[in-house]
Write a protein that holds these residues in place. Structure first.
Motif, PDB file in Angstrom:
ATOM      1  N   ARG A  88      14.952  -9.028  -0.353  1.00  0.00           N
ATOM      2  CA  ARG A  88      14.139  -8.225   0.556  1.00  0.00           C
ATOM      3  C   ARG A  88      14.590  -6.769   0.480  1.00  0.00           C
ATOM      4  NH1 ARG A  88      11.056 -10.732   4.461  1.00  0.00           N
ATOM      5  NH2 ARG A  88      11.379  -9.061   5.942  1.00  0.00           N
ATOM      6  N   SER A  89      13.644  -5.859   0.663  1.00  0.00           N
ATOM      7  CA  SER A  89      13.952  -4.443   0.492  1.00  0.00           C
ATOM      8  C   SER A  89      13.516  -3.633   1.703  1.00  0.00           C
ATOM      9  CB  SER A  89      13.245  -3.922  -0.762  1.00  0.00           C
ATOM     10  OG  SER A  89      13.429  -2.524  -0.903  1.00  0.00           O
ATOM     11  N   SER A  90      14.274  -2.594   1.989  1.00  0.00           N
ATOM     12  CA  SER A  90      13.880  -1.625   3.012  1.00  0.00           C
ATOM     13  C   SER A  90      13.080  -0.490   2.389  1.00  0.00           C
ATOM     14  CB  SER A  90      15.127  -1.068   3.719  1.00  0.00           C
ATOM     15  OG  SER A  90      15.800  -2.084   4.434  1.00  0.00           O
ATOM     16  N   ILE A  91      12.936  -0.536   1.053  1.00  0.00           N
ATOM     17  CA  ILE A  91      12.148   0.472   0.342  1.00  0.00           C
ATOM     18  C   ILE A  91      10.895  -0.231  -0.155  1.00  0.00           C
ATOM     19  CG2 ILE A  91      12.133   2.149  -1.555  1.00  0.00           C
ATOM     20  CD1 ILE A  91      15.219   2.065  -1.440  1.00  0.00           C
ATOM     21  N   ASN A  92       9.871  -0.270   0.685  1.00  0.00           N
ATOM     22  CA  ASN A  92       8.653  -0.994   0.352  1.00  0.00           C
ATOM     23  C   ASN A  92       7.607  -0.111  -0.319  1.00  0.00           C
ATOM     24  OD1 ASN A  92       9.462  -3.563   1.504  1.00  0.00           O
ATOM     25  ND2 ASN A  92       9.323  -2.532   3.474  1.00  0.00           N
ATOM     26  N   TYR A  93       7.885   1.165  -0.403  1.00  0.00           N
ATOM     27  CA  TYR A  93       6.957   2.114  -0.995  1.00  0.00           C
ATOM     28  C   TYR A  93       7.307   2.356  -2.468  1.00  0.00           C
ATOM     29  CZ  TYR A  93      10.961   5.149  -0.114  1.00  0.00           C
ATOM     30  OH  TYR A  93      12.220   5.685  -0.094  1.00  0.00           O
ATOM     31  N   ILE A 105       1.911  10.815  -5.802  1.00  0.00           N
ATOM     32  CA  ILE A 105       1.144   9.728  -5.202  1.00  0.00           C
ATOM     33  C   ILE A 105       2.086   8.744  -4.516  1.00  0.00           C
ATOM     34  CG2 ILE A 105      -0.548   7.900  -5.594  1.00  0.00           C
ATOM     35  CD1 ILE A 105      -1.553  10.734  -6.245  1.00  0.00           C
ATOM     36  N   TYR A 106       1.862   8.551  -3.228  1.00  0.00           N
ATOM     37  CA  TYR A 106       2.666   7.633  -2.417  1.00  0.00           C
ATOM     38  C   TYR A 106       1.883   6.347  -2.202  1.00  0.00           C
ATOM     39  CZ  TYR A 106       5.145   5.878   1.759  1.00  0.00           C
ATOM     40  OH  TYR A 106       5.843   5.111   2.663  1.00  0.00           O
ATOM     41  N   LYS A 107       2.561   5.204  -2.363  1.00  0.00           N
ATOM     42  CA  LYS A 107       1.885   3.921  -2.155  1.00  0.00           C
ATOM     43  C   LYS A 107       2.784   3.006  -1.337  1.00  0.00           C
ATOM     44  CE  LYS A 107      -0.381   2.089  -5.614  1.00  0.00           C
ATOM     45  NZ  LYS A 107      -0.662   1.398  -6.908  1.00  0.00           N
ATOM     46  N   ASP A 108       2.179   2.367  -0.318  1.00  0.00           N
ATOM     47  CA  ASP A 108       2.934   1.454   0.537  1.00  0.00           C
ATOM     48  C   ASP A 108       1.975   0.392   1.066  1.00  0.00           C
ATOM     49  OD1 ASP A 108       4.976   0.280   1.933  1.00  0.00           O
ATOM     50  OD2 ASP A 108       5.292   1.943   3.332  1.00  0.00           O
ATOM     51  N   ARG A 109       2.538  -0.712   1.508  1.00  0.00           N
ATOM     52  CA  ARG A 109       1.717  -1.797   2.035  1.00  0.00           C
ATOM     53  C   ARG A 109       1.614  -1.699   3.546  1.00  0.00           C
ATOM     54  NH1 ARG A 109      -0.507  -6.114   0.375  1.00  0.00           N
ATOM     55  NH2 ARG A 109       0.382  -5.856  -1.697  1.00  0.00           N
ATOM     56  N   LEU A 110       0.392  -1.852   4.024  1.00  0.00           N
ATOM     57  CA  LEU A 110       0.132  -1.992   5.453  1.00  0.00           C
ATOM     58  C   LEU A 110      -0.638  -3.294   5.624  1.00  0.00           C
ATOM     59  CD1 LEU A 110      -0.991   1.566   6.657  1.00  0.00           C
ATOM     60  CD2 LEU A 110       1.216   0.457   7.028  1.00  0.00           C
ATOM     61  N   GLY A 111      -0.016  -4.276   6.221  1.00  0.00           N
ATOM     62  CA  GLY A 111      -0.678  -5.565   6.355  1.00  0.00           C
ATOM     63  C   GLY A 111      -0.891  -6.212   5.011  1.00  0.00           C
ATOM     64  N   ARG A 112      -2.137  -6.611   4.730  1.00  0.00           N
ATOM     65  CA  ARG A 112      -2.442  -7.326   3.492  1.00  0.00           C
ATOM     66  C   ARG A 112      -2.693  -6.414   2.302  1.00  0.00           C
ATOM     67  NH1 ARG A 112      -3.791 -12.515   5.428  1.00  0.00           N
ATOM     68  NH2 ARG A 112      -4.517 -12.556   7.583  1.00  0.00           N
ATOM     69  N   ASP A 113      -2.969  -5.150   2.544  1.00  0.00           N
ATOM     70  CA  ASP A 113      -3.378  -4.247   1.472  1.00  0.00           C
ATOM     71  C   ASP A 113      -2.337  -3.159   1.222  1.00  0.00           C
ATOM     72  OD1 ASP A 113      -5.781  -5.611   1.210  1.00  0.00           O
ATOM     73  OD2 ASP A 113      -6.792  -4.338   2.691  1.00  0.00           O
ATOM     74  N   ALA A 114      -2.450  -2.558   0.042  1.00  0.00           N
ATOM     75  CA  ALA A 114      -1.641  -1.387  -0.280  1.00  0.00           C
ATOM     76  C   ALA A 114      -2.488  -0.143  -0.051  1.00  0.00           C
ATOM     77  CB  ALA A 114      -1.165  -1.448  -1.719  1.00  0.00           C
ATOM     78  N   PHE A 204      -0.721  -7.106  -4.915  1.00  0.00           N
ATOM     79  CA  PHE A 204      -1.471  -8.101  -4.164  1.00  0.00           C
ATOM     80  C   PHE A 204      -2.425  -7.396  -3.206  1.00  0.00           C
ATOM     81  CE2 PHE A 204       2.663  -9.919  -5.203  1.00  0.00           C
ATOM     82  CZ  PHE A 204       2.277 -11.074  -5.873  1.00  0.00           C
ATOM     83  N   GLY A 205      -3.608  -7.948  -3.078  1.00  0.00           N
ATOM     84  CA  GLY A 205      -4.583  -7.363  -2.170  1.00  0.00           C
ATOM     85  C   GLY A 205      -5.233  -6.131  -2.762  1.00  0.00           C
ATOM     86  N   ASN A 206      -5.965  -5.420  -1.924  1.00  0.00           N
ATOM     87  CA  ASN A 206      -6.663  -4.203  -2.343  1.00  0.00           C
ATOM     88  C   ASN A 206      -5.714  -3.011  -2.385  1.00  0.00           C
ATOM     89  OD1 ASN A 206      -9.270  -5.494  -2.325  1.00  0.00           O
ATOM     90  ND2 ASN A 206      -9.205  -5.382  -0.099  1.00  0.00           N
ATOM     91  N   VAL A 207      -6.083  -2.006  -3.160  1.00  0.00           N
ATOM     92  CA  VAL A 207      -5.419  -0.708  -3.089  1.00  0.00           C
ATOM     93  C   VAL A 207      -6.417   0.250  -2.460  1.00  0.00           C
ATOM     94  CG1 VAL A 207      -4.365   1.190  -4.350  1.00  0.00           C
ATOM     95  CG2 VAL A 207      -3.996  -1.155  -5.117  1.00  0.00           C
TER      96      VAL A 207
END
Length: 278
Positions: A88-93, A105-114, A204-207
């Motif tokens: 498990r990571s504390s760096i999810n972005y 470009i910053y990318k992170d997951r919120l719920g089911r989507d990125a 996983f999921g939408n971007v």
């Protein structure tokens, strides 16, 4: 033979320069505002090529590798819950810097989507005359205010890169160390080596591409009511962003929802001191 030798040398040079350089940073974090004694430490990679750079968690790649192996075996192996929890990571972005177009470009997951957005704030550095040595590198001090924190960075011109961990860039060298004034977050260069190419990352999921201000709004909605937020998402990629595999079976949907909600709220609490405060 002479022409063949020249061709071989040209191919060797092209291959050498085509390689990606990986810089390994130790990231130290205090993500829980209510418990600053809970210090998280893990490694992150900054992979740099001539065209771009990527910053992301080492554990993410390891988790992706485990999941890929499980998929290739048709799920026969099953997930080792302890192994997945240890990764498990504390760096999810993840953060990609497009050198040609000067975009971050910053990318992170919120719920089911990125969610991804282009950073719209420039880092304005104040370069100071102070120099020292960190490891084998001669470094110079610089300061900036970014994301609600005051940062001190030490950069080196000993390496031919104007880049750094996280969103840090724009200095005339590579950031070897960066730390905020409160000591909540720090990035320390540990080592570097060459790799063949950037790794492929599972998605996983939408971007969902949004403006940064819209991402912040969505993030606040998720923190306020994570289950409602996820129920309104369109994604069918995964059943839950908090799920790490294993177990399951015929569980009561209401019980599963309750456990998911409790886990989501606990995760939000543990990340109440984000790297960007505004």
């Amino acid at each position: 033979m002479k022409r063949l030798g020249i061709l071989t040398m040209v191919l060797f040079i092209q291959t050498t320069f085509a390689q990606t350089n990986r810089f390994v940073y130790q990231v130290t974090m205090k993500p829980d505002a209510s418990n600053k004694a809970d210090i998280k430490t893990e490694n992150a990679y900054l992979d740099i090529s001539a065209e771009k750079s990527m910053f992301y968690s080492e554990n993410r790649i390891k988790r992706d590798s485990v999941m890929q192996a499980n998929r290739q075996s048709g799920g026969a192996r099953g997930f080792n819950r302890d192994q997945m929890e240890s990764l498990r990571s504390s760096i999810n972005y993840s953060i990609e810097k497009d050198k040609k177009n000067q975009k971050t470009i910053y990318k992170d997951r919120l719920g089911r989507d990125a969610y991804s957005y282009e950073e719209d704030r420039a880092l304005e550095w104040k370069i100071l005359p102070e120099t020292t040595k960190i490891g084998e590198y001669k470094v110079q001090k610089a300061e900036t205010d970014f994301g609600g924190r005051k940062w001190t960075a030490w950069f080196t011109t000993d390496l031919p890169y104007q880049d750094g961990p996280y969103k840090f860039s724009g200095l005339p060298g590579l950031v070897v160390k960066a730390e905020d004034a409160d000591g909540d977050y720090s990035f320390d260069l540990m080592k570097n080596y060459k790799i063949a190419d950037f790794p492929e990352m599972n998605q996983f999921g939408n971007v969902v591409k949004v403006k940064r201000a819209d991402y912040v709004k969505q993030q606040e909605k998720f923190k306020t009511d994570p289950m409602s937020f996820m129920n309104n998402q369109r994604s069918g990629g995964i059943s839950s962003p908090m799920r790490t595999g294993g177990g399951g079976g015929n569980q009561n949907p209401a019980d599963m929802r309750k456990r998911m909600e409790e886990r989501a709220k606990e995760e939000i609490k543990k990340n109440s001191n984000p790297i960007e405060l505004k």
